[in-house]
Enzyme design. Structure first.
Site, mmCIF file in Angstrom:
data_model
loop_
_atom_site.group_PDB
_atom_site.id
_atom_site.type_symbol
_atom_site.label_atom_id
_atom_site.label_comp_id
_atom_site.label_asym_id
_atom_site.label_seq_id
_atom_site.Cartn_x
_atom_site.Cartn_y
_atom_site.Cartn_z
ATOM 1 N N ASP A 107 35.314 2.955 26.885
ATOM 2 C CA ASP A 107 35.156 2.104 25.717
ATOM 3 C C ASP A 107 36.501 1.444 25.365
ATOM 4 O OD1 ASP A 107 33.114 1.461 23.429
ATOM 5 O OD2 ASP A 107 34.907 2.139 22.364
ATOM 6 N N ARG A 108 37.013 1.600 24.148
ATOM 7 C CA ARG A 108 38.287 0.962 23.790
ATOM 8 C C ARG A 108 39.414 1.443 24.700
ATOM 9 N NH1 ARG A 108 36.670 -3.274 21.741
ATOM 10 N NH2 ARG A 108 38.733 -3.707 20.885
ATOM 11 N N ARG A 111 39.598 -0.552 27.724
ATOM 12 C CA ARG A 111 40.230 -1.866 27.557
ATOM 13 C C ARG A 111 41.760 -1.733 27.584
ATOM 14 N NH1 ARG A 111 35.843 -4.720 27.049
ATOM 15 N NH2 ARG A 111 34.029 -3.637 26.202
ATOM 16 N N HIS A 152 28.973 -4.894 15.998
ATOM 17 C CA HIS A 152 30.202 -4.376 15.394
ATOM 18 C C HIS A 152 31.432 -5.157 15.863
ATOM 19 C CE1 HIS A 152 29.970 -2.416 19.294
ATOM 20 N NE2 HIS A 152 31.229 -2.037 19.194
ATOM 21 N N TRP A 153 31.375 -5.782 17.046
ATOM 22 C CA TRP A 153 32.502 -6.599 17.504
ATOM 23 C C TRP A 153 32.762 -7.743 16.531
ATOM 24 C CZ3 TRP A 153 34.073 -7.854 23.105
ATOM 25 C CH2 TRP A 153 34.167 -6.669 23.863
ATOM 26 N N TYR A 213 39.906 -4.080 16.914
ATOM 27 C CA TYR A 213 38.907 -5.098 17.255
ATOM 28 C C TYR A 213 39.396 -6.506 16.895
ATOM 29 C CZ TYR A 213 35.327 -1.720 18.545
ATOM 30 O OH TYR A 213 34.611 -0.735 19.184
ATOM 31 N N HIS A 272 25.829 5.414 26.268
ATOM 32 C CA HIS A 272 27.197 4.903 26.271
ATOM 33 C C HIS A 272 28.254 5.980 26.462
ATOM 34 C CE1 HIS A 272 30.666 2.523 25.084
ATOM 35 N NE2 HIS A 272 30.877 3.264 24.024
#
Length: 291
Positions: A107-108, A111, A152-153, A213, A272
């Site tokens: 997830d984050r 990235r 949510h993004w 974000y 997820h």
């Protein structure tokens, strides 16, 4: 106790005075595991406990998350850019004495992992990302499915203090709703892990994760555009949940082949949260890939 006796807690202060909380333990070559939203390093506990028999495993809280520092976001959100968050992790690994290591992120954290591979390719031997498509690709190919499934993004990037205020009115509900909505039907989470997520999801973490974000939609997009002609050079393993949004909306391997030179991967039978919903599958795939 979430982590076994192989692990110990520690803290590291980065060059810009950010405290990074982490646990580490095991034996063998180093493996850095980066968590996602809205979680902390404890999401990796089941995977890390098993892999500590084969690797020296490091599980930090990213800046803004868990028990790491949560600085107030700058006006341009730069202190939560993936370049800055990546540098935190590189400084940590250098402090631990490692010039090369294996790397995986969810997830984050995936990235941040992507940015580490672009900015510090000489330090990464092999890499895995869990349940993401590249940020740049997702924003540039935004449609109704994306904005609905990943609402949510677009919510979290709204100007301070709108999302912080709304989430803060019932933070525990919001966090648990995320765990439920993004996991496969019937999925369960370790109760002690969820307690840690709730404990850490305070006013400061709500703000800092919104900044994460906000950075993705602004400074990270600029950095990604600048790096678009660079591909991940080391072997990349992509894993994703068969029941999740990424599987339903992207041809995952084909997308990543446009961002990396050597891509392999598969869907796992879960939603997820791969490391918690299907830990034994993740362990098996990591062992085959990293060795």
């Amino acid at each position: 106790m979430l982590f076994n006796k192989n692990f110990k807690k520690d803290r590291f202060i980065t060059s810009d005075n950010i405290q990074i909380n982490y646990v580490s333990g095991g034996r063998g070559e180093p493996l850095l595991l980066l968590h996602g939203y809205p979680q902390t390093h404890v999401m990796w506990a089941s995977v890390a406990n098993e892999l500590s028999n084969d690797y020296f495993v490091i599980c930090p809280d990213l800046r803004g998350y868990g028990d790491s520092s949560k600085p107030k976001g700058l006006e341009n959100h730069e202190n939560y850019s993936k370049k800055v968050m990546a540098n935190d992790m590189i400084e940590l690994m250098e402090e631990l004495g490692y010039e090369e290591f294996y790397l995986a992120g969810h997830d984050r954290g995936a990235r941040v992992t992507h940015r580490i591979c672009l900015d510090y390719p000489h330090m990464i031997k092999k890499v895995s990302v869990l349940d993401i498509a590249p940020t740049f690709h997702m924003f540039l190919n935004s449609d109704m499915n994306f904005s609905t499934g990943y609402y949510h993004w677009f919510f979290l990037i709204q100007e301070y203090p709108l999302p912080e205020t709304l989430i803060g009115n019932n933070a525990e509900y919001y966090l648990k709703e995320k765990l439920k909505r993004w996991s496969a039907p019937g999925a369960t989470f370790n109760e002690d892990a969820v307690k840690q997520y709730v404990r850490c999801f305070d006013k400061d973490m709500i703000h800092s994760t919104c900044e994460d974000y906000r950075a993705s939609a602004t400074v990270d997009m600029n950095d990604d555009a600048f790096s678009r002609d660079k591909k991940i050079s080391m072997p990349l393993l992509v894993l994703w949940g068969e029941k999740g949004f990424i599987n339903k909306n992207y041809n995952v391997i084909d997308v990543w082949k446009d961002y990396a030179k050597d891509v392999s991967g598969k869907a796992l039978e879960c939603g997820h949260f791969l490391a918690e919903e299907a830990p034994f599958d993740v362990i098996d795939e990591f062992r085959k890939f990293f060795r």
